[in-house]
Design a protein around this motif. Structure first.
Motif, short mmCIF file in Angstrom:
data_model
loop_
_atom_site.label_atom_id
_atom_site.label_comp_id
_atom_site.label_asym_id
_atom_site.label_seq_id
_atom_site.Cartn_x
_atom_site.Cartn_y
_atom_site.Cartn_z
N GLY A 30 18.81 70.39 38.54
CA GLY A 30 19.42 70.70 37.24
C GLY A 30 20.39 69.63 36.79
N ILE A 31 21.16 69.08 37.71
CA ILE A 31 22.11 68.01 37.39
C ILE A 31 21.36 66.76 36.97
CG2 ILE A 31 23.88 66.48 38.34
CD1 ILE A 31 24.69 68.91 40.16
N ALA A 32 20.29 66.42 37.72
CA ALA A 32 19.49 65.25 37.38
C ALA A 32 18.88 65.41 35.99
CB ALA A 32 18.39 65.06 38.43
N GLN A 33 18.34 66.58 35.70
CA GLN A 33 17.74 66.83 34.38
C GLN A 33 18.77 66.67 33.28
OE1 GLN A 33 15.66 70.61 33.95
NE2 GLN A 33 16.13 70.68 31.76
N THR A 34 19.97 67.20 33.49
CA THR A 34 21.01 67.16 32.46
C THR A 34 21.44 65.75 32.14
OG1 THR A 34 21.78 69.37 33.09
CG2 THR A 34 23.33 67.96 31.89
N PHE A 35 21.65 64.92 33.16
CA PHE A 35 22.02 63.52 32.91
C PHE A 35 20.88 62.77 32.23
CE2 PHE A 35 25.48 64.11 36.02
CZ PHE A 35 26.50 63.40 35.39
N ALA A 36 19.65 62.99 32.71
CA ALA A 36 18.51 62.29 32.13
C ALA A 36 18.29 62.68 30.68
CB ALA A 36 17.25 62.56 32.96
N ALA A 37 18.48 63.97 30.36
CA ALA A 37 18.32 64.43 28.98
C ALA A 37 19.32 63.78 28.05
CB ALA A 37 18.43 65.95 28.93
N ALA A 38 20.48 63.40 28.61
CA ALA A 38 21.53 62.76 27.81
C ALA A 38 21.34 61.24 27.73
CB ALA A 38 22.90 63.09 28.39
N GLY A 39 20.27 60.73 28.32
CA GLY A 39 19.96 59.30 28.19
C GLY A 39 20.30 58.44 29.38
N PHE A 40 20.78 59.05 30.46
CA PHE A 40 21.16 58.27 31.63
C PHE A 40 19.98 58.10 32.60
CE2 PHE A 40 25.10 59.94 30.02
CZ PHE A 40 26.04 58.95 30.26
N PRO A 41 19.78 56.89 33.12
CA PRO A 41 18.78 56.73 34.19
C PRO A 41 19.30 57.36 35.48
CG PRO A 41 19.92 54.65 33.79
CD PRO A 41 20.41 55.62 32.74
N VAL A 42 18.47 58.17 36.12
CA VAL A 42 18.90 58.98 37.27
C VAL A 42 17.99 58.70 38.47
CG1 VAL A 42 19.27 61.32 38.15
CG2 VAL A 42 19.76 60.80 35.75
N LEU A 43 18.61 58.56 39.63
CA LEU A 43 17.87 58.54 40.89
C LEU A 43 18.23 59.81 41.66
CD1 LEU A 43 16.03 57.00 42.93
CD2 LEU A 43 18.14 56.25 44.02
N MET A 44 17.24 60.67 41.90
CA MET A 44 17.45 61.89 42.69
C MET A 44 17.01 61.59 44.13
SD MET A 44 16.27 65.81 41.82
CE MET A 44 14.50 65.45 41.80
N GLN A 45 17.95 61.70 45.07
CA GLN A 45 17.67 61.36 46.46
C GLN A 45 17.75 62.59 47.34
OE1 GLN A 45 20.11 61.07 49.26
NE2 GLN A 45 18.47 60.40 50.63
N ASP A 46 16.81 62.71 48.25
CA ASP A 46 16.81 63.78 49.24
C ASP A 46 16.17 63.24 50.50
OD1 ASP A 46 17.09 67.15 48.93
OD2 ASP A 46 15.94 66.41 50.65
N LEU A 47 16.48 63.84 51.63
CA LEU A 47 15.92 63.37 52.90
C LEU A 47 14.43 63.65 53.01
CD1 LEU A 47 18.76 64.43 55.37
CD2 LEU A 47 18.33 62.15 54.43
N LYS A 48 13.95 64.68 52.31
CA LYS A 48 12.57 65.12 52.46
C LYS A 48 11.79 64.90 51.16
CE LYS A 48 13.67 68.64 55.93
NZ LYS A 48 13.59 70.09 56.28
#
Length: 283
Positions: free
Chosen positions: A17-35
């Motif tokens: 949800g946080i990644a979606q919100t930043f991306a919707a506002a125009g920010f390039p986002v990297l979502m990182q997880d171990l899996k």
């Protein structure tokens, strides 16, 4: 920080949800997880969320596609090296969160801001894990992130004025309403909200009323849009228990003691919506 790169650690409901919100506002986002599986689920949940918004006429299909295009994923924490802001949205455990912050110290540039989405843990203790504690701050988003308007900005004792001002402005830039709180267990919303849920659970435990009646009384008598037990099921009863235990341990005050029934529900695996059963049944 306009249009600078954002990192999000954790691809669960909050991280996605946080990644979606930043991306919707125009920010390039990297979502990182171990899996890789977690990243796939997180991306799928973002796609589903955007599809619902398109179906309801809230956004255009082109905007949804552009939002998805701004979100990259990686299992490699080193990929966060160039981020201006990294928001961690992982398990509510201070040791694990502190270790992530120590890792980011070695990976990210000196100007990177580290934000925690913790719902109750002391930011001052988290900041102490960093070699740049003045650049650690809390950004407590609420679920579902794309819908909920508030972001609690939590100042650690060490957080600089400049970082607080920058993160507050960034929160406004993504269309959210920032409200700043000093560091204290549970901050403001959960310090008020979660003990209320716990007390509603005690009402059921003591046989005062059924779960249905407790919720209906609070909706009709207190004008709440959702009853406290339904809300606990939505949040996740395991998370409610984690927050109550953090409040109880942090303040050493019996008014924050978790309900015995809450503990039993979690022990039984009745966690709410995510498990299909809590105080109510789902699915």
């Amino acid at each position: 920080m306009a249009n600078e790169a954002i990192g999000v650690i954790g691809a669960g409901a909050m991280g996605a949800g946080i990644a979606q919100t930043f991306a919707a506002a125009g920010f390039p986002v990297l979502m990182q997880d171990l899996k890789a599986e977690a990243l796939a689920r997180g991306r799928a949940s973002i796609e589903a969320s955007l599809a619902r918004l398109v179906k309801r006429g809230k956004i255009a299909a082109e905007a949804a596609e552009a939002t998805l295009g701004r979100i990259a994923t990686s299992t490699d924490q080193q990929a966060l090296a160039d981020r201006a802001l990294v928001v961690e949205a992982i398990v509510e455990n201070i040791e694990i969160k502190s270790e992530v912050i120590r890792s980011l110290d070695a990976i990210c540039g000196p100007e990177t801001i580290f934000a925690s989405n913790t719902s109750s843990i002391s930011l001052t203790r988290l900041a102490a894990a960093s070699e740049r504690p003045e650049r650690v701050i809390g950004m407590h988003f609420f679920n579902p992130v794309p819908v909920m308007n508030l972001v609690e900005i939590i100042r650690a004792l060490q957080t600089s004025d400049a970082v607080c001002e920058e993160v507050t402005a960034l929160t406004q830039a993504i269309g959210k309403t920032p409200r700043v709180s000093k560091d204290s267990y549970g901050f403001v919303v959960n310090r008020v909200l979660v003990p209320m849920i716990n007390e509603a659970i005690n009402c059921v435990y003591e046989g005062l009323a059924s779960p249905e009646d407790v919720d209906e009384m609070m909706k009709l008598g207190a004008n709440h849009p959702m009853g406290p037990l339904s809300l606990g099921d939505l949040i996740g009863l395991d998370i409610v228990l984690d927050i109550m235990e953090t409040l109880y341990d942090g303040f050493d005050d019996p008014k924050y003691r978790p309900s015995p029934l809450l503990k039993q529900m979690v022990d039984a695996g009745y966690l709410g919506r995510k498990s299909g059963r809590g105080f109510f049944r789902y699915g």
